[in-house]
Write a protein that holds these residues in place. Structure first.
Motif, PDB file in Angstrom:
ATOM      1  N   LYS A  77      42.846  48.477  59.693  1.00 51.63           N
ATOM      2  CA  LYS A  77      41.640  47.638  59.731  1.00 51.63           C
ATOM      3  C   LYS A  77      40.440  48.411  60.271  1.00 51.63           C
ATOM      4  O   LYS A  77      39.338  48.299  59.750  1.00 51.63           O
ATOM      5  N   VAL A  78      40.643  49.191  61.322  1.00 47.42           N
ATOM      6  CA  VAL A  78      39.540  49.919  61.953  1.00 47.42           C
ATOM      7  C   VAL A  78      39.073  51.084  61.090  1.00 47.42           C
ATOM      8  O   VAL A  78      37.871  51.323  60.953  1.00 47.42           O
ATOM      9  N   THR A  79      39.995  51.812  60.492  1.00 46.40           N
ATOM     10  CA  THR A  79      39.647  53.049  59.777  1.00 46.40           C
ATOM     11  C   THR A  79      39.502  52.885  58.271  1.00 46.40           C
ATOM     12  O   THR A  79      38.854  53.701  57.629  1.00 46.40           O
ATOM     13  N   GLY A  80      40.156  51.879  57.712  1.00 43.28           N
ATOM     14  CA  GLY A  80      40.175  51.728  56.262  1.00 43.28           C
ATOM     15  C   GLY A  80      41.102  52.718  55.577  1.00 43.28           C
ATOM     16  O   GLY A  80      41.141  52.803  54.353  1.00 43.28           O
ATOM     17  N   MET A  81      41.884  53.468  56.361  1.00 40.74           N
ATOM     18  CA  MET A  81      42.784  54.479  55.811  1.00 40.74           C
ATOM     19  C   MET A  81      44.186  53.920  55.639  1.00 40.74           C
ATOM     20  O   MET A  81      44.670  53.156  56.478  1.00 40.74           O
ATOM     21  N   ARG A  82      44.837  54.321  54.562  1.00 41.64           N
ATOM     22  CA  ARG A  82      46.236  53.938  54.356  1.00 41.64           C
ATOM     23  C   ARG A  82      47.060  54.542  55.485  1.00 41.64           C
ATOM     24  O   ARG A  82      46.981  55.734  55.776  1.00 41.64           O
ATOM     25  N   THR A  83      47.842  53.707  56.163  1.00 45.69           N
ATOM     26  CA  THR A  83      48.643  54.160  57.297  1.00 45.69           C
ATOM     27  C   THR A  83      50.060  53.631  57.157  1.00 45.69           C
ATOM     28  O   THR A  83      50.268  52.470  56.820  1.00 45.69           O
ATOM     29  N   LEU A  84      51.014  54.495  57.424  1.00 45.99           N
ATOM     30  CA  LEU A  84      52.431  54.142  57.345  1.00 45.99           C
ATOM     31  C   LEU A  84      53.057  54.259  58.732  1.00 45.99           C
ATOM     32  O   LEU A  84      52.691  55.147  59.501  1.00 45.99           O
ATOM     33  N   PHE A  85      53.990  53.382  59.016  1.00 48.45           N
ATOM     34  CA  PHE A  85      54.786  53.472  60.235  1.00 48.45           C
ATOM     35  C   PHE A  85      56.237  53.579  59.807  1.00 48.45           C
ATOM     36  O   PHE A  85      56.737  52.737  59.065  1.00 48.45           O
ATOM     37  N   LEU A  86      56.901  54.645  60.249  1.00 46.73           N
ATOM     38  CA  LEU A  86      58.283  54.904  59.854  1.00 46.73           C
ATOM     39  C   LEU A  86      59.170  55.070  61.079  1.00 46.73           C
ATOM     40  O   LEU A  86      58.734  55.594  62.111  1.00 46.73           O
ATOM     41  N   VAL A  87      60.404  54.641  60.941  1.00 43.19           N
ATOM     42  CA  VAL A  87      61.431  54.870  61.947  1.00 43.19           C
ATOM     43  C   VAL A  87      62.366  55.918  61.365  1.00 43.19           C
ATOM     44  O   VAL A  87      62.814  55.797  60.220  1.00 43.19           O
ATOM     45  N   GLU A  88      62.637  56.957  62.146  1.00 44.37           N
ATOM     46  CA  GLU A  88      63.465  58.042  61.633  1.00 44.37           C
ATOM     47  C   GLU A  88      64.906  57.584  61.437  1.00 44.37           C
ATOM     48  O   GLU A  88      65.511  56.999  62.330  1.00 44.37           O
ATOM     49  N   THR A  89      65.411  57.850  60.227  1.00 41.41           N
ATOM     50  CA  THR A  89      66.811  57.581  59.924  1.00 41.41           C
ATOM     51  C   THR A  89      67.620  58.878  59.967  1.00 41.41           C
ATOM     52  O   THR A  89      68.833  58.848  59.997  1.00 41.41           O
ATOM     53  N   ALA A  90      66.917  60.008  59.941  1.00 40.28           N
ATOM     54  CA  ALA A  90      67.512  61.333  60.153  1.00 40.28           C
ATOM     55  C   ALA A  90      66.475  62.145  60.902  1.00 40.28           C
ATOM     56  O   ALA A  90      65.292  62.063  60.614  1.00 40.28           O
ATOM     57  N   GLY A  91      66.915  62.873  61.875  1.00 40.99           N
ATOM     58  CA  GLY A  91      65.995  63.619  62.732  1.00 40.99           C
ATOM     59  C   GLY A  91      66.234  63.217  64.172  1.00 40.99           C
ATOM     60  O   GLY A  91      67.370  62.974  64.581  1.00 40.99           O
ATOM     61  N   THR A  92      65.174  63.089  64.933  1.00 40.46           N
ATOM     62  CA  THR A  92      65.278  62.722  66.340  1.00 40.46           C
ATOM     63  C   THR A  92      65.711  61.275  66.480  1.00 40.46           C
ATOM     64  O   THR A  92      65.074  60.380  65.917  1.00 40.46           O
ATOM     65  N   PHE A  93      66.780  61.028  67.258  1.00 37.95           N
ATOM     66  CA  PHE A  93      67.235  59.651  67.475  1.00 37.95           C
ATOM     67  C   PHE A  93      66.150  58.888  68.225  1.00 37.95           C
ATOM     68  O   PHE A  93      65.637  59.350  69.245  1.00 37.95           O
ATOM     69  N   GLY A  94      65.765  57.727  67.701  1.00 36.45           N
ATOM     70  CA  GLY A  94      64.711  56.924  68.308  1.00 36.45           C
ATOM     71  C   GLY A  94      63.316  57.394  67.946  1.00 36.45           C
ATOM     72  O   GLY A  94      62.331  56.886  68.459  1.00 36.45           O
ATOM     73  N   GLY A  95      63.232  58.359  67.042  1.00 36.75           N
ATOM     74  CA  GLY A  95      61.930  58.880  66.646  1.00 36.75           C
ATOM     75  C   GLY A  95      61.196  57.921  65.728  1.00 36.75           C
ATOM     76  O   GLY A  95      61.800  57.247  64.884  1.00 36.75           O
ATOM     77  N   VAL A  96      59.907  57.828  65.930  1.00 39.32           N
ATOM     78  CA  VAL A  96      59.031  57.054  65.054  1.00 39.32           C
ATOM     79  C   VAL A  96      57.864  57.943  64.659  1.00 39.32           C
ATOM     80  O   VAL A  96      57.558  58.931  65.324  1.00 39.32           O
ATOM     81  N   ARG A  97      57.212  57.556  63.571  1.00 33.89           N
ATOM     82  CA  ARG A  97      56.130  58.380  63.052  1.00 33.89           C
ATOM     83  C   ARG A  97      55.109  57.496  62.343  1.00 33.89           C
ATOM     84  O   ARG A  97      55.466  56.560  61.645  1.00 33.89           O
ATOM     85  N   TRP A  98      53.847  57.807  62.586  1.00 32.01           N
ATOM     86  CA  TRP A  98      52.749  57.185  61.865  1.00 32.01           C
ATOM     87  C   TRP A  98      52.105  58.262  61.016  1.00 32.01           C
ATOM     88  O   TRP A  98      51.916  59.386  61.465  1.00 32.01           O
ATOM     89  N   ILE A  99      51.763  57.902  59.791  1.00 36.00           N
ATOM     90  CA  ILE A  99      51.070  58.834  58.904  1.00 36.00           C
ATOM     91  C   ILE A  99      49.842  58.104  58.369  1.00 36.00           C
ATOM     92  O   ILE A  99      49.963  57.082  57.699  1.00 36.00           O
ATOM     93  N   ALA A 100      48.674  58.633  58.689  1.00 36.04           N
ATOM     94  CA  ALA A 100      47.416  58.080  58.192  1.00 36.04           C
ATOM     95  C   ALA A 100      46.848  59.056  57.167  1.00 36.04           C
ATOM     96  O   ALA A 100      46.747  60.249  57.433  1.00 36.04           O
ATOM     97  N   ILE A 101      46.490  58.539  56.002  1.00 39.79           N
ATOM     98  CA  ILE A 101      46.020  59.373  54.904  1.00 39.79           C
ATOM     99  C   ILE A 101      44.515  59.178  54.731  1.00 39.79           C
ATOM    100  O   ILE A 101      44.044  58.067  54.519  1.00 39.79           O
TER     101      ILE A 101
END
Length: 133
Positions: free
Chosen positions: A64-88
């Motif tokens: 809403k603030v940036t107008g940029m497509r943003t994804l929120f992901l929970v890692e299913t492989a990688g760091t246990f408990g890892g989360v990631r946001w990707i803003a394009i």
């Protein structure tokens, strides 16, 4: 693709896979010249569901603030408990403007103040990637 990418980095490939919790992957790959801002963190013990809910909520707010497509992901492989946001962002200028808008947004700053117990101290990391091909 990994073999071709070796010419662009000296680091080993990172093995991570995430499941989208908020945001859509349906728009397809971003165009050449776009900038992706990656933010990662690791969920604290006992805070899994609260951290996931907060992550999804802040993703909606960032869009809403940036107008940029943003994804929120929970890692299913990688760091246990890892989360990631990707803003394009379509380009570096837009990525900078989005960052300035977030830093000036009182509600965003307030949301950041809510996470001390949700994520492991020192686990946050930001990175930026530019699509060149």
């Amino acid at each position: 693709m990994v073999a071709r990418g070796r010419a662009w980095t000296t680091a080993a490939p990172v093995d991570a896979l995430g499941e989208a919790v908020q945001g859509s992957l349906d728009a397809g790959p971003p165009p050449v010249g776009s900038v992706a801002t990656f933010t990662t963190a690791v969920i604290a013990n006992g805070a899994y569901s609260a951290a996931i809910a907060w992550g999804a909520d802040v993703t909606i707010h960032v869009e809403k603030v940036t107008g940029m497509r943003t994804l929120f992901l929970v890692e299913t492989a990688g760091t246990f408990g890892g989360v990631r946001w990707i803003a394009i962002s379509p380009d570096a200028k837009s990525a900078d403007a989005a960052n300035l808008a977030l830093n000036a947004d009182a509600a965003y700053i307030e949301k950041l103040g809510e996470i001390a117990h949700l994520f492991l101290p020192g686990s946050g990391h930001r990175a930026i990637a530019n699509r060149i091909a």
